[in-house]
Design a protein around this motif. Structure first.
Motif, PDB file in Angstrom:
ATOM      1  N   ASP A   1       0.817  -1.222   0.000  1.00 17.01           N
ATOM      2  CA  ASP A   1       0.000   0.000   0.000  1.00 17.01           C
ATOM      3  C   ASP A   1       0.854   1.277   0.000  1.00 17.01           C
ATOM      4  O   ASP A   1       0.311   2.377   0.066  1.00 17.01           O
ATOM      5  CB  ASP A   1      -0.957  -0.001   1.194  1.00 17.01           C
ATOM      6  N   ASP A   2       2.160   1.154  -0.120  1.00 20.95           N
ATOM      7  CA  ASP A   2       3.052   2.324  -0.153  1.00 20.95           C
ATOM      8  C   ASP A   2       2.938   3.002  -1.515  1.00 20.95           C
ATOM      9  O   ASP A   2       3.166   2.363  -2.548  1.00 20.95           O
ATOM     10  CB  ASP A   2       4.489   1.878   0.098  1.00 20.95           C
ATOM     11  N   PRO A   3       2.580   4.284  -1.559  1.00 24.23           N
ATOM     12  CA  PRO A   3       2.427   4.966  -2.855  1.00 24.23           C
ATOM     13  C   PRO A   3       3.741   5.096  -3.635  1.00 24.23           C
ATOM     14  O   PRO A   3       3.722   5.338  -4.836  1.00 24.23           O
ATOM     15  CB  PRO A   3       1.866   6.339  -2.482  1.00 24.23           C
ATOM     16  N   LEU A   4       4.875   4.905  -2.967  1.00 18.77           N
ATOM     17  CA  LEU A   4       6.165   5.012  -3.649  1.00 18.77           C
ATOM     18  C   LEU A   4       6.692   3.663  -4.151  1.00 18.77           C
ATOM     19  O   LEU A   4       7.782   3.589  -4.705  1.00 18.77           O
ATOM     20  CB  LEU A   4       7.196   5.656  -2.717  1.00 18.77           C
ATOM     21  N   LYS A   5       5.918   2.603  -3.976  1.00 15.11           N
ATOM     22  CA  LYS A   5       6.342   1.270  -4.394  1.00 15.11           C
ATOM     23  C   LYS A   5       6.681   1.231  -5.882  1.00 15.11           C
ATOM     24  O   LYS A   5       7.605   0.529  -6.296  1.00 15.11           O
ATOM     25  CB  LYS A   5       5.262   0.247  -4.075  1.00 15.11           C
ATOM     26  N   SER A   6       5.987   1.987  -6.687  1.00 17.59           N
ATOM     27  CA  SER A   6       6.214   1.964  -8.139  1.00 17.59           C
ATOM     28  C   SER A   6       7.563   2.560  -8.537  1.00 17.59           C
ATOM     29  O   SER A   6       7.991   2.413  -9.683  1.00 17.59           O
ATOM     30  CB  SER A   6       5.093   2.698  -8.870  1.00 17.59           C
ATOM     31  N   LEU A   7       8.251   3.226  -7.609  1.00 14.79           N
ATOM     32  CA  LEU A   7       9.563   3.785  -7.925  1.00 14.79           C
ATOM     33  C   LEU A   7      10.647   2.712  -7.986  1.00 14.79           C
ATOM     34  O   LEU A   7      11.681   2.907  -8.608  1.00 14.79           O
ATOM     35  CB  LEU A   7       9.963   4.833  -6.878  1.00 14.79           C
ATOM     36  N   GLY A   8      10.407   1.595  -7.339  1.00 13.35           N
ATOM     37  CA  GLY A   8      11.394   0.530  -7.314  1.00 13.35           C
ATOM     38  C   GLY A   8      11.288  -0.381  -8.522  1.00 13.35           C
ATOM     39  O   GLY A   8      10.306  -0.356  -9.256  1.00 13.35           O
ATOM     40  N   ILE A   9      12.339  -1.194  -8.712  1.00 14.31           N
ATOM     41  CA  ILE A   9      12.301  -2.139  -9.814  1.00 14.31           C
ATOM     42  C   ILE A   9      11.892  -3.515  -9.295  1.00 14.31           C
ATOM     43  O   ILE A   9      12.144  -3.869  -8.151  1.00 14.31           O
ATOM     44  CB  ILE A   9      13.643  -2.196 -10.575  1.00 14.31           C
ATOM     45  N   THR A  10      11.252  -4.259 -10.146  1.00 18.51           N
ATOM     46  CA  THR A  10      10.743  -5.586  -9.810  1.00 18.51           C
ATOM     47  C   THR A  10      11.810  -6.637 -10.127  1.00 18.51           C
ATOM     48  O   THR A  10      12.784  -6.345 -10.833  1.00 18.51           O
ATOM     49  CB  THR A  10       9.475  -5.890 -10.623  1.00 18.51           C
ATOM     50  N   PRO A  11      11.617  -7.873  -9.662  1.00 19.28           N
ATOM     51  CA  PRO A  11      12.568  -8.935 -10.028  1.00 19.28           C
ATOM     52  C   PRO A  11      12.709  -9.123 -11.544  1.00 19.28           C
ATOM     53  O   PRO A  11      13.804  -9.379 -12.033  1.00 19.28           O
ATOM     54  CB  PRO A  11      11.980 -10.175  -9.363  1.00 19.28           C
ATOM     55  N   SER A  12      11.633  -8.971 -12.280  1.00 22.13           N
ATOM     56  CA  SER A  12      11.750  -9.095 -13.742  1.00 22.13           C
ATOM     57  C   SER A  12      12.540  -7.928 -14.329  1.00 22.13           C
ATOM     58  O   SER A  12      13.266  -8.099 -15.314  1.00 22.13           O
ATOM     59  CB  SER A  12      10.374  -9.217 -14.400  1.00 22.13           C
ATOM     60  N   ASP A  13      12.431  -6.732 -13.726  1.00 19.99           N
ATOM     61  CA  ASP A  13      13.246  -5.590 -14.153  1.00 19.99           C
ATOM     62  C   ASP A  13      14.726  -5.857 -13.887  1.00 19.99           C
ATOM     63  O   ASP A  13      15.582  -5.512 -14.706  1.00 19.99           O
ATOM     64  CB  ASP A  13      12.838  -4.312 -13.423  1.00 19.99           C
ATOM     65  N   VAL A  14      15.021  -6.472 -12.735  1.00 26.19           N
ATOM     66  CA  VAL A  14      16.409  -6.814 -12.402  1.00 26.19           C
ATOM     67  C   VAL A  14      16.952  -7.797 -13.436  1.00 26.19           C
ATOM     68  O   VAL A  14      18.081  -7.648 -13.913  1.00 26.19           O
ATOM     69  CB  VAL A  14      16.520  -7.391 -10.976  1.00 26.19           C
TER      70      VAL A  14
END
Length: 50
Positions: free
Chosen positions: A12-25
């Motif tokens: 529920d953190d609104p800043l979660k979309s700033l991080g990269i996902t495992p597929s992005d890694v």
């Protein structure tokens, strides 16, 4: 490269979309011959070598 990992934030953190996902890694590191990743708690540092 230093970036935040999305999985380290609450859903529920609104800043979660700033991080990269495992597929992005996977996409980020797939074409480099040598990858060194250092866990810095929430962010991670990736050293990418051709």
């Amino acid at each position: 490269m230093v970036t935040e990992l999305a999985a380290r934030r609450a859903d529920d953190d609104p800043l979660k979309s700033l991080g990269i996902t495992p597929s992005d890694v996977e996409l980020l590191t797939s074409r480099w011959s040598t990858v060194t990743a250092v866990d810095l708690d929430r962010p991670s540092c990736f050293a990418l070598h051709p």
